[in-house]
Write a protein that holds these residues in place. Structure first.
Motif, PDB file in Angstrom:
ATOM      1  N   LYS A 188     -37.071  47.749  17.560  1.00 17.68           N
ATOM      2  CA  LYS A 188     -36.224  48.791  18.129  1.00 17.68           C
ATOM      3  C   LYS A 188     -36.607  49.087  19.577  1.00 17.68           C
ATOM      4  CE  LYS A 188     -34.636  51.997  15.512  1.00 17.68           C
ATOM      5  NZ  LYS A 188     -34.427  53.163  14.629  1.00 17.68           N
ATOM      6  N   ILE A 189     -35.610  49.109  20.455  1.00 15.69           N
ATOM      7  CA  ILE A 189     -35.843  49.452  21.860  1.00 15.69           C
ATOM      8  C   ILE A 189     -35.707  50.966  21.995  1.00 15.69           C
ATOM      9  CG2 ILE A 189     -35.134  49.061  24.246  1.00 15.69           C
ATOM     10  CD1 ILE A 189     -36.221  46.585  22.868  1.00 15.69           C
ATOM     11  N   SER A 190     -36.832  51.626  21.965  1.00 16.66           N
ATOM     12  CA  SER A 190     -36.849  53.087  21.964  1.00 16.66           C
ATOM     13  C   SER A 190     -37.997  53.571  22.831  1.00 16.66           C
ATOM     14  CB  SER A 190     -37.027  53.601  20.527  1.00 16.66           C
ATOM     15  OG  SER A 190     -38.298  53.203  20.022  1.00 16.66           O
ATOM     16  N   ALA A 191     -38.153  54.890  22.898  1.00 19.77           N
ATOM     17  CA  ALA A 191     -39.267  55.455  23.666  1.00 19.77           C
ATOM     18  C   ALA A 191     -40.605  55.030  23.084  1.00 19.77           C
ATOM     19  CB  ALA A 191     -39.153  56.974  23.695  1.00 19.77           C
ATOM     20  N   GLY A 192     -40.637  54.706  21.790  1.00 21.06           N
ATOM     21  CA  GLY A 192     -41.862  54.218  21.177  1.00 21.06           C
ATOM     22  C   GLY A 192     -42.196  52.788  21.574  1.00 21.06           C
ATOM     23  N   ASN A 193     -41.230  52.098  22.164  1.00 20.89           N
ATOM     24  CA  ASN A 193     -41.402  50.724  22.628  1.00 20.89           C
ATOM     25  C   ASN A 193     -41.193  50.704  24.146  1.00 20.89           C
ATOM     26  OD1 ASN A 193     -41.746  47.946  22.612  1.00 20.89           O
ATOM     27  ND2 ASN A 193     -39.898  47.492  21.437  1.00 20.89           N
ATOM     28  N   ILE A 194     -41.919  51.579  24.829  1.00 20.41           N
ATOM     29  CA  ILE A 194     -41.677  51.831  26.244  1.00 20.41           C
ATOM     30  C   ILE A 194     -41.927  50.600  27.106  1.00 20.41           C
ATOM     31  CG2 ILE A 194     -44.013  52.718  26.611  1.00 20.41           C
ATOM     32  CD1 ILE A 194     -40.762  53.926  28.338  1.00 20.41           C
ATOM     33  N   LEU A 195     -42.860  49.752  26.721  1.00 24.61           N
ATOM     34  CA  LEU A 195     -43.128  48.561  27.521  1.00 24.61           C
ATOM     35  C   LEU A 195     -41.922  47.625  27.498  1.00 24.61           C
ATOM     36  CD1 LEU A 195     -45.014  46.946  29.277  1.00 24.61           C
ATOM     37  CD2 LEU A 195     -46.050  45.981  27.229  1.00 24.61           C
ATOM     38  N   ALA A 196     -41.290  47.487  26.341  1.00 25.07           N
ATOM     39  CA  ALA A 196     -40.086  46.657  26.258  1.00 25.07           C
ATOM     40  C   ALA A 196     -38.995  47.222  27.165  1.00 25.07           C
ATOM     41  CB  ALA A 196     -39.594  46.580  24.811  1.00 25.07           C
ATOM     42  N   ARG A 197     -38.822  48.536  27.148  1.00 19.06           N
ATOM     43  CA  ARG A 197     -37.812  49.158  28.001  1.00 19.06           C
ATOM     44  C   ARG A 197     -38.133  48.937  29.475  1.00 19.06           C
ATOM     45  NH1 ARG A 197     -36.896  55.207  25.736  1.00 19.06           N
ATOM     46  NH2 ARG A 197     -35.324  55.205  27.378  1.00 19.06           N
ATOM     47  N   VAL A 285     -33.499  63.643  35.017  1.00 22.59           N
ATOM     48  CA  VAL A 285     -33.478  64.858  34.195  1.00 22.59           C
ATOM     49  C   VAL A 285     -32.193  65.635  34.432  1.00 22.59           C
ATOM     50  CG1 VAL A 285     -34.544  67.128  33.937  1.00 22.59           C
ATOM     51  CG2 VAL A 285     -35.976  65.075  33.939  1.00 22.59           C
ATOM     52  N   LEU A 286     -31.786  65.748  35.691  1.00 20.62           N
ATOM     53  CA  LEU A 286     -30.531  66.431  36.017  1.00 20.62           C
ATOM     54  C   LEU A 286     -29.351  65.714  35.358  1.00 20.62           C
ATOM     55  CD1 LEU A 286     -28.962  68.583  37.592  1.00 20.62           C
ATOM     56  CD2 LEU A 286     -28.960  67.028  39.559  1.00 20.62           C
ATOM     57  N   PHE A 287     -29.374  64.389  35.411  1.00 18.10           N
ATOM     58  CA  PHE A 287     -28.320  63.598  34.787  1.00 18.10           C
ATOM     59  C   PHE A 287     -28.296  63.834  33.280  1.00 18.10           C
ATOM     60  CE2 PHE A 287     -26.744  59.569  32.939  1.00 18.10           C
ATOM     61  CZ  PHE A 287     -25.498  59.511  33.560  1.00 18.10           C
ATOM     62  N   CYS A 288     -29.489  63.967  32.684  1.00 18.58           N
ATOM     63  CA  CYS A 288     -29.572  64.242  31.245  1.00 18.58           C
ATOM     64  C   CYS A 288     -28.964  65.588  30.903  1.00 18.58           C
ATOM     65  CB  CYS A 288     -31.033  64.181  30.791  1.00 18.58           C
ATOM     66  SG  CYS A 288     -31.312  64.769  29.111  1.00 18.58           S
ATOM     67  N   ILE A 289     -29.255  66.583  31.719  1.00 11.79           N
ATOM     68  CA  ILE A 289     -28.715  67.926  31.469  1.00 11.79           C
ATOM     69  C   ILE A 289     -27.191  67.907  31.502  1.00 11.79           C
ATOM     70  CG2 ILE A 289     -28.569  70.256  32.432  1.00 11.79           C
ATOM     71  CD1 ILE A 289     -31.470  69.893  33.389  1.00 11.79           C
ATOM     72  N   ILE A 290     -26.640  67.058  32.361  1.00 11.34           N
ATOM     73  CA  ILE A 290     -25.180  66.978  32.497  1.00 11.34           C
ATOM     74  C   ILE A 290     -24.557  66.152  31.378  1.00 11.34           C
ATOM     75  CG2 ILE A 290     -23.303  66.120  33.964  1.00 11.34           C
ATOM     76  CD1 ILE A 290     -25.143  66.673  36.370  1.00 11.34           C
ATOM     77  N   THR A 291     -25.199  65.024  31.044  1.00 12.18           N
ATOM     78  CA  THR A 291     -24.592  64.073  30.107  1.00 12.18           C
ATOM     79  C   THR A 291     -25.182  64.099  28.706  1.00 12.18           C
ATOM     80  OG1 THR A 291     -26.134  62.287  30.680  1.00 12.18           O
ATOM     81  CG2 THR A 291     -24.161  62.538  32.058  1.00 12.18           C
ATOM     82  N   GLY A 292     -26.429  64.592  28.572  1.00 13.74           N
ATOM     83  CA  GLY A 292     -27.099  64.584  27.280  1.00 13.74           C
ATOM     84  C   GLY A 292     -27.849  63.297  26.992  1.00 13.74           C
ATOM     85  N   LYS A 293     -27.791  62.311  27.905  1.00 19.25           N
ATOM     86  CA  LYS A 293     -28.501  61.048  27.718  1.00 19.25           C
ATOM     87  C   LYS A 293     -29.931  61.184  28.212  1.00 19.25           C
ATOM     88  CE  LYS A 293     -28.342  56.112  28.777  1.00 19.25           C
ATOM     89  NZ  LYS A 293     -27.624  55.031  29.507  1.00 19.25           N
ATOM     90  N   LEU A 294     -30.906  60.950  27.308  1.00 16.17           N
ATOM     91  CA  LEU A 294     -32.308  61.124  27.667  1.00 16.17           C
ATOM     92  C   LEU A 294     -32.731  60.105  28.722  1.00 16.17           C
ATOM     93  CD1 LEU A 294     -33.993  61.801  24.211  1.00 16.17           C
ATOM     94  CD2 LEU A 294     -33.461  63.446  26.015  1.00 16.17           C
ATOM     95  N   PRO A 295     -33.548  60.526  29.682  1.00 19.74           N
ATOM     96  CA  PRO A 295     -33.952  59.622  30.771  1.00 19.74           C
ATOM     97  C   PRO A 295     -35.062  58.659  30.364  1.00 19.74           C
ATOM     98  CG  PRO A 295     -34.980  61.766  31.079  1.00 19.74           C
ATOM     99  CD  PRO A 295     -34.076  61.896  29.867  1.00 19.74           C
ATOM    100  N   LEU A 296     -35.034  57.468  30.958  1.00 19.18           N
ATOM    101  CA  LEU A 296     -36.136  56.527  30.784  1.00 19.18           C
ATOM    102  C   LEU A 296     -37.344  56.997  31.590  1.00 19.18           C
ATOM    103  CD1 LEU A 296     -37.381  53.810  29.894  1.00 19.18           C
ATOM    104  CD2 LEU A 296     -36.308  52.771  31.914  1.00 19.18           C
TER     105      LEU A 296
END
Length: 346
Positions: A188-197, A285-296
Motif C-alpha cells: 500500500k502506498i500510504s503515509a506508512g510507506n513514506i519512502l515509496a511515496r 497544508v493550506l491546499f488540504c484545508i481547502i480540498t481535504g486532501k492530506l499533504p505529502l
C-alpha cells in the motif's frame, strides 16, 4: 511465552489489518499456519488481503479500536493480539485523532485484556519516534523520550502510548513493544510507506533534488523484515521489553544516490533547502484545508528532517533472530515493483 501455540498455530487478532504493515503481517501469519482475524473498519480497503475461504484461515471482524464493544467482540476466542492499528500521518487538520486512535485504541485493548483474561500475549507496534531523536549518536531500546518537545503530533501520541504500554507491562500485562524504523516495501502506498511515496515523487520529477543538505539520518526497515520481527516478538519476546525493528541508518540523500545507481539513472545535482520545503509544506497544508486532501509534505515533516533518528537493532538480532536487509537490498526490491506497478519509470 505462549503455550505451544507460539511455535505451532494459534488464533490471533491483527488490528490495523488493512494498513501497510498490518496487511503484510496477516500474509506472514497465514503462511506460518496461524488462524488470523483481521480487525478492520467497515470502510477499509481490504483488497491487499486474501479472501477468506476454506484454504485461507482468515476472517474479518469489523469495528474500530476507538469503539470498545467492537474491539471486545473482535478479541473473543483469540489467544494473542498484534496491535498495529494507528494513524500514521505527519499532520492532520484535527490533531485529536492521533490521540483518539494511537493512545485511546491502546487503552481500549488493555482494558479488553483485563476484562476477558483470555489474551495470553500482545505485540504492540510502537515507533522509533517514541524513543526521541538521536542527534549525533545511535540509540538503543533503553532511550526514553525527553518529552520536552515533539516534531509532530504523531510523535507525541506514540510517546504517550509507549509509556502506557510500559506501565501496563509493569502491572503484569503480557505486552511486548516493537519499534519499527521508517518502513518501506511493496504494498500500500500510504503515509506508512513514506519512502515509496518519496521515491515516486523523485522519479516523476516532482522532487528534482536532494532534501536539505543530507544531515538527516533515519533508520530504514523493509516491511517484510518488520513483519517477520513481529512474529518473532510473539514467540521469543519478553513481556515489558522493547525491541527496535530498525535497519540501516542513512540520509535521504544516500537513499536517492543508491536508487540512482540501481536504476542506472542520473544522481541529483541540487539540494533543496529545508526552508523551501517547509514553505511548500505550508502551502500544502493550506491546499488540504481547502480540498481535504492530506499533504505529502507538511511543516512537521521538515521539523523531523532537522533531526537524526538513528538506532541499533542489536537487541532484536540477539533475542528475536531479527535479520534486516540493508538499504541496497531493500531498494532492489521496491524499485522494480514500483516500476512494474506503473508508479515510476526509469
Amino acid at each position: 511465552m505462549l503455550p505451544d501455540q507460539c511455535t505451532t498455530t494459534m488464533k490471533v487478532l491483527v488490528t490495523g489489518a488493512s494498513g501497510f504493515l498490518g496487511g503484510r503481517l496477516c500474509h506472514f501469519l497465514l503462511s506460518h499456519g496461524h488462524s488470523v482475524r483481521a480487525f478492520v473498519r467497515p470502510t477499509s480497503d481490504v483488497s491487499a488481503l486474501p479472501s477468506p475461504s476454506d484454504d485461507v484461515a482468515l476472517e474479518f471482524a469489523y469495528g474500530d479500536v476507538t469503539n470498545y464493544p467492537s474491539l471486545l467482540a473482535a478479541c473473543s476466542g483469540c489467544h494473542a493480539v498484534y496491535h498495529a492499528a494507528a494513524i500514521v500521518e505527519s499532520w492532520l487538520p484535527d490533531p485529536s485523532k492521533f490521540f483518539d486512535v494511537n493512545v485511546g485504541g491502546l487503552k481500549n485493548l488493555l482494558r479488553v485484556v483485563k476484562e476477558t483474561g483470555t489474551i495470553k500475549k500482545i505485540v504492540y507496534t510502537s515507533s522509533f519516534f517514541a524513543l526521541g531523536s538521536t542527534d549525533g549518536y545511535i540509540a538503543d531500546e533503553s532511550q526514553m523520550h525527553s518529552a520536552k518537545s515533539f516534531c509532530t503530533e504523531y510523535e507525541k501520541a506514540k510517546t504517550i502510548a509507549d509509556n502506557i504500554a510500559l506501565e501496563a507491562a509493569r502491572q503484569g500485562v503480557p505486552i511486548v513493544i516493537v519499534c519499527p524504523g521508517v518502513m518501506y516495501g511493496p504494498g500500500k502506498i500510504s503515509a506508512g510507506n513514506i519512502l515509496a511515496r518519496t521515491l515516486i515523487e523523485r522519479f516523476n520529477g516532482r522532487l528534482p533534488g536532494y532534501i536539505g543538505n543530507g544531515n538527516d539520518r533515519f533508520s530504514f526497515s523493509h516491511v517484510d523484515d518488520v513483519a517477520n520481527g513481529h512474529i518473532q516478538a510473539m514467540e521469543k519476546g519478553q513481556p515489558g521489553q522493547r525491541y527496535l525493528l530498525t535497519g540501516e541508518n542513512a540520509s535521504f540523500t544516500q537513499v536517492f544516490d543508491i536508487a540512482a545507481d540501481i536504476t542506472n539513472t542520473k544522481r541529483s545535482w541540487i539540494n533543496i533547502p529545508l526552508f523551501v520545503i517547509e514553505l511548500y509544506g505550508w502551502l500544502s497544508v493550506l491546499f488540504c484545508i481547502i480540498t481535504g486532501k492530506l499533504p505529502l509534505i507538511s511543516p512537521p515533516v521538515v521539523y523531523c528532517l532537522r533531526h537524526q533518528w538513528a538506532y541499533s537493532c542489536d537487541k532484536a538480532r540477539r533475542e528475536l533472530n531479527y535479520k534486516p536487509r540493508n538499504l541496497t537490498q531493500g531498494l532492489q526490491d521496491i524499485l522494480p515493483w514500483l516500476k512494474k506497478s506503473g508508479f515510476i519509470k526509469y
